[in-house]
Motif scaffolding. Sequence first.
Motif, PDB file in Angstrom:
ATOM      1  N   ALA A 160     -32.865  -7.551  26.611  1.00  0.00           N
ATOM      2  CA  ALA A 160     -32.584  -7.218  25.130  1.00  0.00           C
ATOM      3  C   ALA A 160     -33.636  -6.497  24.221  1.00  0.00           C
ATOM      4  N   ASP A 161     -34.062  -5.342  24.997  1.00  0.00           N
ATOM      5  CA  ASP A 161     -35.227  -4.728  24.394  1.00  0.00           C
ATOM      6  C   ASP A 161     -34.716  -3.263  24.261  1.00  0.00           C
ATOM      7  N   LEU A 162     -34.471  -2.805  23.272  1.00  0.00           N
ATOM      8  CA  LEU A 162     -33.594  -1.316  23.144  1.00  0.00           C
ATOM      9  C   LEU A 162     -34.869  -0.325  23.323  1.00  0.00           C
ATOM     10  N   GLU A 163     -36.190  -0.781  23.331  1.00  0.00           N
ATOM     11  CA  GLU A 163     -37.293   0.391  23.587  1.00  0.00           C
ATOM     12  C   GLU A 163     -37.258   1.010  24.691  1.00  0.00           C
ATOM     13  N   TYR A 164     -36.620   0.368  25.626  1.00  0.00           N
ATOM     14  CA  TYR A 164     -36.623   0.859  27.083  1.00  0.00           C
ATOM     15  C   TYR A 164     -36.127   2.124  27.216  1.00  0.00           C
ATOM     16  N   ALA A 165     -35.080   2.683  26.348  1.00  0.00           N
ATOM     17  CA  ALA A 165     -34.326   3.742  26.262  1.00  0.00           C
ATOM     18  C   ALA A 165     -35.382   4.839  26.374  1.00  0.00           C
ATOM     19  N   SER A 166     -36.546   4.708  25.657  1.00  0.00           N
ATOM     20  CA  SER A 166     -37.373   5.843  25.329  1.00  0.00           C
ATOM     21  C   SER A 166     -38.541   5.272  26.541  1.00  0.00           C
ATOM     22  N   ASP A 167     -38.710   4.380  26.910  1.00  0.00           N
ATOM     23  CA  ASP A 167     -39.878   4.092  27.887  1.00  0.00           C
ATOM     24  C   ASP A 167     -39.588   4.158  29.214  1.00  0.00           C
ATOM     25  N   LEU A 168     -38.500   4.428  29.778  1.00  0.00           N
ATOM     26  CA  LEU A 168     -38.209   4.319  31.143  1.00  0.00           C
ATOM     27  C   LEU A 168     -38.261   6.063  31.650  1.00  0.00           C
ATOM     28  N   HIS A 217     -17.841 -10.429  33.794  1.00  0.00           N
ATOM     29  CA  HIS A 217     -17.608 -11.589  32.919  1.00  0.00           C
ATOM     30  C   HIS A 217     -17.653 -11.330  31.401  1.00  0.00           C
ATOM     31  N   PRO A 218     -16.821 -11.879  30.837  1.00  0.00           N
ATOM     32  CA  PRO A 218     -16.352 -11.439  29.473  1.00  0.00           C
ATOM     33  C   PRO A 218     -18.016 -11.512  28.484  1.00  0.00           C
ATOM     34  N   ILE A 219     -18.711 -12.480  28.713  1.00  0.00           N
ATOM     35  CA  ILE A 219     -19.965 -12.356  27.975  1.00  0.00           C
ATOM     36  C   ILE A 219     -20.487 -11.011  28.412  1.00  0.00           C
ATOM     37  N   GLU A 220     -20.765 -10.541  29.527  1.00  0.00           N
ATOM     38  CA  GLU A 220     -21.478  -9.410  30.023  1.00  0.00           C
ATOM     39  C   GLU A 220     -20.842  -8.117  29.152  1.00  0.00           C
ATOM     40  N   GLN A 221     -19.441  -8.058  29.250  1.00  0.00           N
ATOM     41  CA  GLN A 221     -18.746  -7.160  28.636  1.00  0.00           C
ATOM     42  C   GLN A 221     -19.091  -6.887  27.237  1.00  0.00           C
ATOM     43  N   GLU A 222     -19.092  -8.250  26.563  1.00  0.00           N
ATOM     44  CA  GLU A 222     -19.347  -8.092  24.736  1.00  0.00           C
ATOM     45  C   GLU A 222     -21.123  -7.863  24.737  1.00  0.00           C
ATOM     46  N   SER A 223     -21.768  -8.120  25.608  1.00  0.00           N
ATOM     47  CA  SER A 223     -23.448  -7.941  25.583  1.00  0.00           C
ATOM     48  C   SER A 223     -23.441  -6.184  25.574  1.00  0.00           C
ATOM     49  N   THR A 268     -28.577   7.489  35.191  1.00  0.00           N
ATOM     50  CA  THR A 268     -29.559   7.079  34.411  1.00  0.00           C
ATOM     51  C   THR A 268     -29.104   6.167  33.165  1.00  0.00           C
ATOM     52  N   ARG A 269     -27.868   6.581  32.724  1.00  0.00           N
ATOM     53  CA  ARG A 269     -27.346   5.688  31.623  1.00  0.00           C
ATOM     54  C   ARG A 269     -27.073   4.283  32.357  1.00  0.00           C
ATOM     55  N   ALA A 270     -26.565   4.353  33.481  1.00  0.00           N
ATOM     56  CA  ALA A 270     -26.671   2.869  34.164  1.00  0.00           C
ATOM     57  C   ALA A 270     -27.685   2.064  34.272  1.00  0.00           C
ATOM     58  N   VAL A 271     -28.903   2.745  34.584  1.00  0.00           N
ATOM     59  CA  VAL A 271     -30.384   2.055  34.784  1.00  0.00           C
ATOM     60  C   VAL A 271     -30.822   1.546  33.380  1.00  0.00           C
ATOM     61  N   VAL A 272     -30.546   2.495  32.437  1.00  0.00           N
ATOM     62  CA  VAL A 272     -31.163   2.236  31.090  1.00  0.00           C
ATOM     63  C   VAL A 272     -30.392   1.165  30.511  1.00  0.00           C
ATOM     64  N   GLU A 273     -29.191   1.276  30.499  1.00  0.00           N
ATOM     65  CA  GLU A 273     -28.427   0.140  30.125  1.00  0.00           C
ATOM     66  C   GLU A 273     -28.457  -1.288  30.586  1.00  0.00           C
ATOM     67  N   ARG A 274     -28.619  -1.299  31.923  1.00  0.00           N
ATOM     68  CA  ARG A 274     -28.876  -2.579  32.637  1.00  0.00           C
ATOM     69  C   ARG A 274     -30.313  -3.313  32.408  1.00  0.00           C
ATOM     70  N   VAL A 275     -31.170  -2.232  32.308  1.00  0.00           N
ATOM     71  CA  VAL A 275     -32.523  -2.705  31.941  1.00  0.00           C
ATOM     72  C   VAL A 275     -32.685  -3.184  30.687  1.00  0.00           C
TER      73      VAL A 275
END
Length: 196
Positions: free
Chosen positions: A41-49, A6-12, A29-36
């Motif tokens: 809406a929590d960028l901290e997961y990039a270093s927490d996962l 969906h366009p909203i998901e693409q924009e997100s 890894t990128r796919a999991v990090v980005e989808r989580v």
Amino acid sequence: MNRVVHPIEQESFRRLRSRLDTSHFPPLTRAVVERVIHSAADLEYASDLVMDEGTLAKAHAALHSGAPVVVDVEMVAAGITRRETVCRLREAVSGPGLTRSAHAVRLAFEQVGPGALWVIGCAPTALEELLTLDASPALVIGLPVGFVGAAESKAALRESGLPAVSNVSEKGGSAVAAAALNALLYTPLSYSEEKQ
């Protein structure tokens, strides 16, 4: 069947990537990090996962070959949009030293046996129970949430040596656990090609 995004998901995802460079992560890894991150809406997961690309590759292959997916609660199942799941929480009962969630894990293991992908997003006791079984999982997505036992159960998962996706902090939950599994589902078999 190709997934229509969906366009909203693409924009997100575009906005996510404008705030956080994920290009250094390997594909799965990128796919999991980005989808989580997208789910919370929590960028901290990039270093927490915590995860390993080789482990994800094996789990990805198992998932796309039809390995069963077991979830701890129906909220996780509801978030997994392209796959049937096993959830035995409705039949489970609590007892002395055993929560309903732990009993549900036992029931699910009796049903599916070894080699499943386990997605734990709610109950630390479900993850703790899974670690007592000889489940030989293809992957454990251990992302339970809470102030009591969540961080400890995820640390025990990492110490177990089982193939896993986890995080260090107390945060987690059904949405992020489902998102981690969806990342593997949505990534095509030719995932070495750049995703999205």
